[in-house]
Write an enzyme that holds these catalytic residues in place. Structure first.
Site, PDB file in Angstrom:
ATOM      1  CG  ASP A 117      -0.668  -3.061   2.522  1.00  0.00           C
ATOM      2  OD1 ASP A 117      -0.185  -2.179   1.804  1.00  0.00           O
ATOM      3  OD2 ASP A 117      -0.076  -4.131   2.785  1.00  0.00           O
TER       4      ASP A 117
ATOM      5  N   GLY B   2      -4.386   4.974   0.129  1.00  0.00           N
ATOM      6  CA  GLY B   2      -4.388   5.512  -1.230  1.00  0.00           C
ATOM      7  C   GLY B   2      -5.786   5.853  -1.690  1.00  0.00           C
TER       8      GLY B   2
ATOM      9  CG  HIS C 283      -0.369   4.263  -1.366  1.00  0.00           C
ATOM     10  ND1 HIS C 283      -0.049   5.510  -0.915  1.00  0.00           N
ATOM     11  CD2 HIS C 283       0.166   3.405  -0.459  1.00  0.00           C
ATOM     12  CE1 HIS C 283       0.644   5.412   0.207  1.00  0.00           C
ATOM     13  NE2 HIS C 283       0.798   4.136   0.489  1.00  0.00           N
ATOM     14  CB  THR C 284      -4.772  -0.344  -4.616  1.00  0.00           C
ATOM     15  OG1 THR C 284      -3.694  -1.150  -4.168  1.00  0.00           O
ATOM     16  CG2 THR C 284      -5.439  -0.961  -5.829  1.00  0.00           C
TER      17      THR C 284
ATOM     18  CD  GLN D 273       6.081   2.608   4.142  1.00  0.00           C
ATOM     19  OE1 GLN D 273       6.490   3.713   4.456  1.00  0.00           O
ATOM     20  NE2 GLN D 273       6.013   2.226   2.877  1.00  0.00           N
TER      21      GLN D 273
ATOM     22  CB  THR E   5       9.295   0.649   6.981  1.00  0.00           C
ATOM     23  OG1 THR E   5      10.006   1.049   5.803  1.00  0.00           O
ATOM     24  CG2 THR E   5       8.592   1.858   7.604  1.00  0.00           C
TER      25      THR E   5
ATOM     26  NE  ARG F 211      -1.689  -6.267   1.439  1.00  0.00           N
ATOM     27  CZ  ARG F 211      -2.481  -5.455   0.729  1.00  0.00           C
ATOM     28  NH1 ARG F 211      -3.799  -5.489   0.901  1.00  0.00           N
ATOM     29  NH2 ARG F 211      -1.974  -4.618  -0.143  1.00  0.00           N
TER      30      ARG F 211
END
Ligand code: GDP
Ligand code: IMO
Ligand code: MG
Length: 421
Positions: free
Chosen positions: A13, A17, A41-42, A218, A233, A298
């Site tokens: 995060d 993106g 992905h924003t 990630q 992950t 988060r």
């Protein structure tokens, strides 16, 4: 530069993106090489929010071909929903999306297994997208691959193989081939136009010196080997994951590592610079720190420059992209982690108990009051912001190449190192 990578340097995060979206305006190919629907992905194309999970962010640029390479794990149901959403927004994917015939397929059984595992005492705090079980099946050689979705007999065989091994874990809840095969075949049929040998496509593109962007998901600290194992992950998130995940051998020319100006983490696991106080809450609120995939709040804390320096070294990062610098405005003094009490090694401990015991050593740097979200050039940043960036760059030992001060496409700019003066 023909090949570029955008990789997260923290626990995900970091704003990957958004940066991939900015760079894809000038790319021929955008390649996802690991992970799957756990990514969120924003991006704000034309000012309207969209969150991509499976699809490479290059889908938002009509001149860009997008590859979901063989290192990915794909949930066909969620992917079809995403394709529908993106096409409804006006981005046609015909002839612009290629899905590797070797990519691993997440079935309903993997989703159940992820849920079962997370209901236990040793939960990781996963996104419950079936990531761990899907990768486990691949490496246990009982996985379903995209090519299997296109052939009834191959799919029946693959499902039977997986169920036979997994049944002992699932007991009465183990699915049957009959319960899964129909919907999977139907989805395979809808995805068929996109399925291809993507390693071949990429090798052709490289021969023709096309511009390729590898989009990481990630972050380095979630890498299955190098990260905070077992709270990670299940894929290789470092630059070393690109060749095998994309399906070709190459050296990436420009490895852009993305870090927030602070740090966040979702799920379980150690986070030495975490702030469980009003400052942490302020970062969460100001930074909008709620998961793009699961909506979970988060965990927030100061930037950890020691960890950042370590992952830059092992991932061969050539440039840093510092995001969300705007969030630190009006924060007062800023802390940056520069080491850990009693820890004299250059790297990080592999043993999670030792990692969990790390107590950060901070350096305090002056903050700035100004709103910097409208700044569009490094030289226009306030003096204290420039000094903050310079300290960061010198400590990590990698030049800053991109600075981001807002979620919008235009709110980032290139810089040749931290701004002077
Ligand atoms: P990714 O998974 O690395 O692509 O990042 P996410 O999309 O999960 O999370 C990053 C969040 O920060 C998103 O909501 C972005 O819109 C937002 N964002 C990205 N860059 C900036 C920035 O420079 N400033 C601010 N305020 N928000 C940003
Ligand atoms: P992007 O690409 C943040 C975290 C989960 C959990 C751990 C394992 O948006 O940066 P998994 O579902 O992968 O088995 O979960 O990894 N995680 C992420 N955290 N951003 C992500 O992706 C993440 N993908 C997985 O929260 O701690
Ligand atoms: Mg994300």
């Amino acid at each position: 530069m023909p090949t570029t990578a955008i990789l997260g340097l923290q626990w995900g995060d970091e704003g990957k993106g958004k940066l991939v979206d900015s760079l894809c305006a000038d790319m021929d190919l955008c390649v996802r090489f690991q992970g799957g629907g756990n990514a969120g992905h924003t991006v704000y194309p034309e000012g309207k929010k969209i969150v991509l999970h499976h699809l490479p962010t290059g889908v938002l640029h009509k001149g860009c071909i997008n590859i979901m390479a063989q290192g990915m794990v794909i949930d066909p149901a969620r992917l079809l929903d995403e394709i529908h959403e993106v096409e409804a927004r006006g981005y046609a994917l015909k002839d612009r999306l290629l899905i590797s015939d070797r990519a691993a397929v997440t079935t309903p059984m993997h989703l159940s297994l992820d849920g079962l595992r997370e209901a236990g005492a040793d939960k990781v705090g996963t996104t419950k997208r079936g990531i761990g079980p899907t990768y486990s099946d691949r490496y246990d050689r009982i996985g379903v691959r995209m090519a299997d979705l296109l052939d009834k007999e191959a799919l029946a065989e693959a499902l039977q193989r997986a169920i036979a091994v997994r049944a002992c874990q699932m007991g009465d809840s183990a699915p049957t081939v009959q319960s899964m095969i129909g919907p999977l075949l139907e989805m395979g049929n809808r995805l068929k136009p996109y399925v291809a040998d993507t390693a071949l496509t990429q090798s052709e593109a490289i021969k023709e010196k096309q511009r390729i962007l590898f989009e990481g998901a990630q972050g380095a600290m979630l890498d299955v080997i190098q990260g905070t194992y077992p709270f990670v992950t299940s894929s290789h998130t470092l630059a070393s994951g690109i060749p095998a995940g994309a399906g070709l051998y190459l050296g990436v020319d420009d490895i852009i590592g993305v870090s927030k100006a602070y740090c966040t983490r979702v799920g379980e696991g150690p986070f030495p610079t975490e702030l469980n106080d009003a400052s942490g809450e302020a970062l969460r609120q100001k930074g909008g720190e709620f998961g793009a995939t699961t909506g979970r709040p988060r965990r927030c804390g100061w930037i950890d420059l020691f960890a950042l320096r370590y992952v830059c070294r092992i991932s061969g990062v050539t440039r840093l992209a510092i995001t969300k610098l705007d969030v630190l405005s009006a924060f007062g003094d800023l802390k940056v982690g520069v080491g850990y009490e009693g820890w004299n090694q250059p790297g990080l401990p592999a043993d999670i108990r030792r990692f969990s015991a790390l107590k950060p050593v901070y350096k305090t740097l002056p903050g700035w009051k100004e709103d910097i979200s409208k700044v569009r050039g490094a030289g226009d940043l306030p003096k204290t912001t420039r000094e903050y960036l310079r300290f960061l760059e010198e400590f990590v030992g990698v030049p800053i190449g991109i600075i981001s001060v807002g979620p919008e496409r235009e709110a980032s700019f290139f810089t040749a190192g931290a701004p002077k003066g």
